[in-house]
Motif scaffolding. Structure first.
Motif, PDB file in Angstrom:
ATOM      1  N   GLY A 204     -23.178  69.736 -10.233  1.00  0.00           N
ATOM      2  CA  GLY A 204     -24.038  68.839  -9.447  1.00  0.00           C
ATOM      3  C   GLY A 204     -25.318  68.934 -10.260  1.00  0.00           C
ATOM      4  O   GLY A 204     -26.192  67.867 -10.367  1.00  0.00           O
ATOM      5  N   LYS A 205     -26.059  70.292 -10.450  1.00  0.00           N
ATOM      6  CA  LYS A 205     -27.121  70.652 -11.178  1.00  0.00           C
ATOM      7  C   LYS A 205     -27.171  69.716 -12.347  1.00  0.00           C
ATOM      8  O   LYS A 205     -28.478  69.448 -12.811  1.00  0.00           O
ATOM      9  CB  LYS A 205     -27.521  71.852 -11.114  1.00  0.00           C
ATOM     10  N   ASN A 206     -26.098  69.830 -13.122  1.00  0.00           N
ATOM     11  CA  ASN A 206     -26.439  69.357 -14.422  1.00  0.00           C
ATOM     12  C   ASN A 206     -25.608  67.994 -14.605  1.00  0.00           C
ATOM     13  O   ASN A 206     -25.260  67.539 -15.839  1.00  0.00           O
ATOM     14  CB  ASN A 206     -25.496  70.430 -15.364  1.00  0.00           C
ATOM     15  N   TYR A 207     -25.164  67.366 -13.616  1.00  0.00           N
ATOM     16  CA  TYR A 207     -24.473  65.959 -13.709  1.00  0.00           C
ATOM     17  C   TYR A 207     -25.049  65.178 -14.512  1.00  0.00           C
ATOM     18  O   TYR A 207     -24.454  64.467 -15.232  1.00  0.00           O
ATOM     19  CB  TYR A 207     -24.113  65.461 -12.329  1.00  0.00           C
ATOM     20  N   ASP A 208     -26.440  64.855 -14.374  1.00  0.00           N
ATOM     21  CA  ASP A 208     -27.231  63.941 -15.098  1.00  0.00           C
ATOM     22  C   ASP A 208     -27.629  64.225 -16.692  1.00  0.00           C
ATOM     23  O   ASP A 208     -27.787  63.492 -17.332  1.00  0.00           O
ATOM     24  CB  ASP A 208     -28.330  63.620 -14.443  1.00  0.00           C
ATOM     25  N   HIS A 209     -27.127  65.433 -16.976  1.00  0.00           N
ATOM     26  CA  HIS A 209     -27.622  65.871 -18.246  1.00  0.00           C
ATOM     27  C   HIS A 209     -26.468  65.929 -19.207  1.00  0.00           C
ATOM     28  O   HIS A 209     -26.657  66.217 -20.561  1.00  0.00           O
ATOM     29  CB  HIS A 209     -28.192  67.288 -18.360  1.00  0.00           C
ATOM     30  N   TYR A 210     -25.018  65.697 -18.712  1.00  0.00           N
ATOM     31  CA  TYR A 210     -23.774  65.813 -19.581  1.00  0.00           C
ATOM     32  C   TYR A 210     -22.901  64.805 -19.245  1.00  0.00           C
ATOM     33  O   TYR A 210     -22.610  64.117 -18.141  1.00  0.00           O
ATOM     34  CB  TYR A 210     -23.162  67.095 -19.266  1.00  0.00           C
ATOM     35  N   ASP A 211     -22.093  64.449 -20.349  1.00  0.00           N
ATOM     36  CA  ASP A 211     -21.188  63.323 -19.869  1.00  0.00           C
ATOM     37  C   ASP A 211     -19.749  63.878 -19.779  1.00  0.00           C
ATOM     38  O   ASP A 211     -18.943  62.921 -18.982  1.00  0.00           O
ATOM     39  CB  ASP A 211     -21.128  62.658 -21.473  1.00  0.00           C
ATOM     40  N   GLY A 212     -19.528  65.199 -19.596  1.00  0.00           N
ATOM     41  CA  GLY A 212     -18.321  65.513 -19.500  1.00  0.00           C
ATOM     42  C   GLY A 212     -18.092  67.232 -19.039  1.00  0.00           C
ATOM     43  O   GLY A 212     -19.509  67.650 -19.443  1.00  0.00           O
TER      44      GLY A 212
ATOM     45  N   LEU B 207     -17.219  61.054  -8.090  1.00  0.00           N
ATOM     46  CA  LEU B 207     -16.988  61.259  -9.548  1.00  0.00           C
ATOM     47  C   LEU B 207     -16.861  60.347 -10.504  1.00  0.00           C
ATOM     48  O   LEU B 207     -15.976  59.449 -10.367  1.00  0.00           O
ATOM     49  CB  LEU B 207     -16.077  62.424  -9.823  1.00  0.00           C
ATOM     50  N   ARG B 208     -17.806  60.081 -11.665  1.00  0.00           N
ATOM     51  CA  ARG B 208     -17.624  58.931 -12.391  1.00  0.00           C
ATOM     52  C   ARG B 208     -17.751  59.480 -13.871  1.00  0.00           C
ATOM     53  O   ARG B 208     -17.627  58.938 -14.724  1.00  0.00           O
ATOM     54  CB  ARG B 208     -19.096  58.292 -12.454  1.00  0.00           C
ATOM     55  N   LYS B 209     -17.486  60.868 -14.045  1.00  0.00           N
ATOM     56  CA  LYS B 209     -17.472  61.735 -15.279  1.00  0.00           C
ATOM     57  C   LYS B 209     -16.251  62.595 -15.214  1.00  0.00           C
ATOM     58  O   LYS B 209     -15.686  62.919 -14.254  1.00  0.00           O
ATOM     59  CB  LYS B 209     -18.862  62.481 -15.527  1.00  0.00           C
ATOM     60  N   PRO B 210     -15.626  63.142 -16.395  1.00  0.00           N
ATOM     61  CA  PRO B 210     -14.531  63.759 -16.676  1.00  0.00           C
ATOM     62  C   PRO B 210     -14.999  65.118 -16.018  1.00  0.00           C
ATOM     63  O   PRO B 210     -16.088  65.830 -16.655  1.00  0.00           O
ATOM     64  CB  PRO B 210     -13.960  63.588 -17.800  1.00  0.00           C
ATOM     65  N   VAL B 211     -14.101  65.923 -15.366  1.00  0.00           N
ATOM     66  CA  VAL B 211     -14.066  67.401 -14.932  1.00  0.00           C
ATOM     67  C   VAL B 211     -12.596  67.933 -15.506  1.00  0.00           C
ATOM     68  O   VAL B 211     -11.642  67.573 -14.888  1.00  0.00           O
ATOM     69  CB  VAL B 211     -14.358  67.738 -13.589  1.00  0.00           C
ATOM     70  N   VAL B 212     -12.424  68.579 -16.464  1.00  0.00           N
ATOM     71  CA  VAL B 212     -11.246  68.882 -16.851  1.00  0.00           C
ATOM     72  C   VAL B 212     -11.272  70.471 -16.885  1.00  0.00           C
ATOM     73  O   VAL B 212     -12.127  71.197 -17.318  1.00  0.00           O
ATOM     74  CB  VAL B 212     -10.910  68.513 -18.547  1.00  0.00           C
ATOM     75  N   LEU B 213      -9.979  71.177 -16.330  1.00  0.00           N
ATOM     76  CA  LEU B 213      -9.844  72.471 -16.471  1.00  0.00           C
ATOM     77  C   LEU B 213      -8.856  72.759 -17.398  1.00  0.00           C
ATOM     78  O   LEU B 213      -7.859  72.264 -17.408  1.00  0.00           O
ATOM     79  CB  LEU B 213      -9.436  72.940 -14.805  1.00  0.00           C
TER      80      LEU B 213
ATOM     81  N   LEU C 156     -14.320  61.508 -23.448  1.00  0.00           N
ATOM     82  CA  LEU C 156     -13.651  60.582 -24.202  1.00  0.00           C
ATOM     83  C   LEU C 156     -14.232  59.257 -23.042  1.00  0.00           C
ATOM     84  O   LEU C 156     -14.311  59.287 -22.048  1.00  0.00           O
ATOM     85  CB  LEU C 156     -12.278  60.502 -23.738  1.00  0.00           C
ATOM     86  N   TYR C 157     -14.693  58.380 -23.740  1.00  0.00           N
ATOM     87  CA  TYR C 157     -15.478  57.062 -23.231  1.00  0.00           C
ATOM     88  C   TYR C 157     -15.165  55.725 -24.059  1.00  0.00           C
ATOM     89  O   TYR C 157     -14.808  55.930 -24.950  1.00  0.00           O
ATOM     90  CB  TYR C 157     -17.187  57.425 -23.532  1.00  0.00           C
ATOM     91  N   GLU C 158     -15.312  54.915 -23.045  1.00  0.00           N
ATOM     92  CA  GLU C 158     -15.037  53.501 -23.871  1.00  0.00           C
ATOM     93  C   GLU C 158     -15.819  52.595 -23.275  1.00  0.00           C
ATOM     94  O   GLU C 158     -16.054  52.631 -21.888  1.00  0.00           O
ATOM     95  CB  GLU C 158     -13.401  53.067 -23.381  1.00  0.00           C
ATOM     96  N   ASN C 159     -16.728  51.770 -24.189  1.00  0.00           N
ATOM     97  CA  ASN C 159     -17.594  50.835 -23.526  1.00  0.00           C
ATOM     98  C   ASN C 159     -18.493  51.472 -22.631  1.00  0.00           C
ATOM     99  O   ASN C 159     -19.014  51.002 -21.521  1.00  0.00           O
ATOM    100  CB  ASN C 159     -16.825  49.549 -22.707  1.00  0.00           C
ATOM    101  N   ASN C 160     -18.940  52.890 -23.251  1.00  0.00           N
ATOM    102  CA  ASN C 160     -20.120  53.188 -22.375  1.00  0.00           C
ATOM    103  C   ASN C 160     -19.410  54.051 -21.041  1.00  0.00           C
ATOM    104  O   ASN C 160     -20.635  54.265 -20.205  1.00  0.00           O
ATOM    105  CB  ASN C 160     -21.417  52.580 -22.356  1.00  0.00           C
ATOM    106  N   GLU C 161     -18.377  53.958 -20.723  1.00  0.00           N
ATOM    107  CA  GLU C 161     -17.902  54.454 -19.222  1.00  0.00           C
ATOM    108  C   GLU C 161     -16.772  55.535 -19.450  1.00  0.00           C
ATOM    109  O   GLU C 161     -16.024  55.503 -20.476  1.00  0.00           O
ATOM    110  CB  GLU C 161     -17.360  53.255 -18.725  1.00  0.00           C
ATOM    111  N   ALA C 162     -16.931  56.505 -18.870  1.00  0.00           N
ATOM    112  CA  ALA C 162     -15.874  57.617 -18.747  1.00  0.00           C
ATOM    113  C   ALA C 162     -14.727  57.148 -18.491  1.00  0.00           C
ATOM    114  O   ALA C 162     -14.333  56.353 -17.479  1.00  0.00           O
ATOM    115  CB  ALA C 162     -16.302  58.684 -17.959  1.00  0.00           C
ATOM    116  N   VAL C 163     -13.597  57.489 -19.464  1.00  0.00           N
ATOM    117  CA  VAL C 163     -12.180  57.020 -19.078  1.00  0.00           C
ATOM    118  C   VAL C 163     -11.680  57.725 -18.028  1.00  0.00           C
ATOM    119  O   VAL C 163     -10.913  57.375 -16.912  1.00  0.00           O
ATOM    120  CB  VAL C 163     -11.374  57.184 -20.536  1.00  0.00           C
ATOM    121  N   ILE C 164     -11.967  58.904 -17.929  1.00  0.00           N
ATOM    122  CA  ILE C 164     -11.363  59.903 -16.918  1.00  0.00           C
ATOM    123  C   ILE C 164     -12.777  60.212 -15.769  1.00  0.00           C
ATOM    124  O   ILE C 164     -13.703  60.641 -16.127  1.00  0.00           O
ATOM    125  CB  ILE C 164     -10.920  61.297 -17.232  1.00  0.00           C
TER     126      ILE C 164
END
Length: 339
Positions: free
Chosen positions: A74-82, A106-112, A139-147
């Motif tokens: 949450g603290k870093n959400y705006d600073h990273y794409d995934g 959630l609008r960005k990928p979080v992968v474990l 992974l992004y397409e058209n400036n939107e996160a796929v996951i």
């Protein structure tokens, strides 16, 4: 443009190396991961590494650590794409499930991911898991996160986090989602099954809700057990009962009396199946009707890990309106096959 990925290292086998003097595994300084895995520099994304100060065995991961991870995202959400979380395998499904409920809209990928063998082992699965997870996390397409959900990537498969279970301590292919399709597979190409990906239906902004209650008990029944032992325990707010097949239990008068007494005490009872595949269907067999009579909640086809963490998140959570049974029965983020 290069996407930015925040890698959070919590511990686990993936960050271990063999101490050749003792023969034991020990954690290495994960700040040196680029030296251990120089291939990371070839991926078209910028990676920042944030290791836990003290790497934890996954058996030590719990609600407090889930909160730390969720709030750090949450603290870093705006600073990273995934976001990529490296985690021990034994409780990864619990952490993935908990995060799926705590990370709202959630609008960005979080992968474990993690590994069965240490990264320095000659036959390790750690390198492929980590490198491909980075691809999916960026992974992004058209400036939107796929996951746009919490996932687990392991042994060439991308899986919905709150649908996973660890089914093998031996094989590299350690995770399954028996009640939900695979989201993607990596081969020569990175494949994504877009029809199966989760999308939040609200227009609300991303937020973190780190509410977790530990007043939840999980109990697996077995033939011949004395269910009345539950009455000798301190009062619990939620009992998750793992029963036979599609929702059956030994049909005795004492069983109904015991479960009704628990309900009269105010305990919510959630029913999940011991079967790996399939789910609960009250009324299918007469020995499941007891749960309808006492007002138990069907967990449908949820995994035990998901049902436990969902109950922990929803119990006494002031951000949810309505009674527990109503809220728990909702499909919040793709964890169950009912609306």
């Amino acid at each position: 443009m290069k996407r930015k990925v925040l890698l959070i290292y919590t511990g686990g086998t993936i960050g271990m190396e063999k101490d050749y003097e003792t023969g034991s595994l020990r954690a290495f300084d994960f700040g040196n991961i680029f030296q251990k895995l120089p291939e990371m520099k070839l991926i078209e994304c910028e990676v920042s590494v944030h290791p836990f100060k003290k790497p934890l065995d996954s058996s030590d991961m719990g609600p407090q650590e889930w909160k730390i991870i969720a709030n750090y995202i949450g603290k870093n959400y705006d600073h990273y794409d995934g976001f990529l979380i490296l985690h021990g395998t034994d409780t990864m499904s619990y952490t993935a499930s908990a995060l799926s409920f705590m990370l709202k809209n959630l609008r960005k990928p979080v992968v474990l991911t993690g590994s069965q063998l240490p990264i320095g082992d000659l036959r390790t699965d750690a390198k492929e898991n980590l490198l491909t997870s980075l691809y999916y996390a960026s992974l992004y397409e058209n400036n939107e996160a796929v996951i746009q959900e919490v996932t687990i990537y392991f042994e060439y498969k991308l899986l919905r986090g709150n649908r996973t279970l660890k089914y093998s301590a031996e094989y590299f292919d350690a995770y399954q989602t028996p009640n939900y399709p695979v989201l993607g597979q990596s081969g020569v190409h990175l494949n994504i099954e877009k029809d199966f990906l989760w999308r939040s239906e609200t227009e609300e902004n991303f937020s973190v809700d780190d509410h977790i209650s530990t007043d939840v008990l999980f109990w697996r029944i077995f033939p011949g057990m004395h269910l009345e032992h539950l009455l000798q325990m301190p009062k619990m707010k939620v009992l998750i009962l793992q029963v036979f097949g599609s929702g059956t239990i030994f049909n005795t008068e004492k069983t109904q009396q015991t479960l009704q007494l628990l309900r009269d005490r105010g305990t919510e009872i959630v029913v999940v199946s011991q079967c790996v595949s399939g789910g609960i269907s009250f009324g299918k067999y007469s020995n499941s009707n007891i749960f309808t009579k006492i007002g138990a909640i069907s967990g449908h086809d949820m995994t035990a890990e998901s049902a436990i963490t969902k109950a922990m998140h929803l119990l006494d959570n002031p951000k949810f309106e309505g009674n527990f049974a109503e809220i728990f029965s909702r499909n919040i983020c793709g964890e169950v096959s009912v609306n």
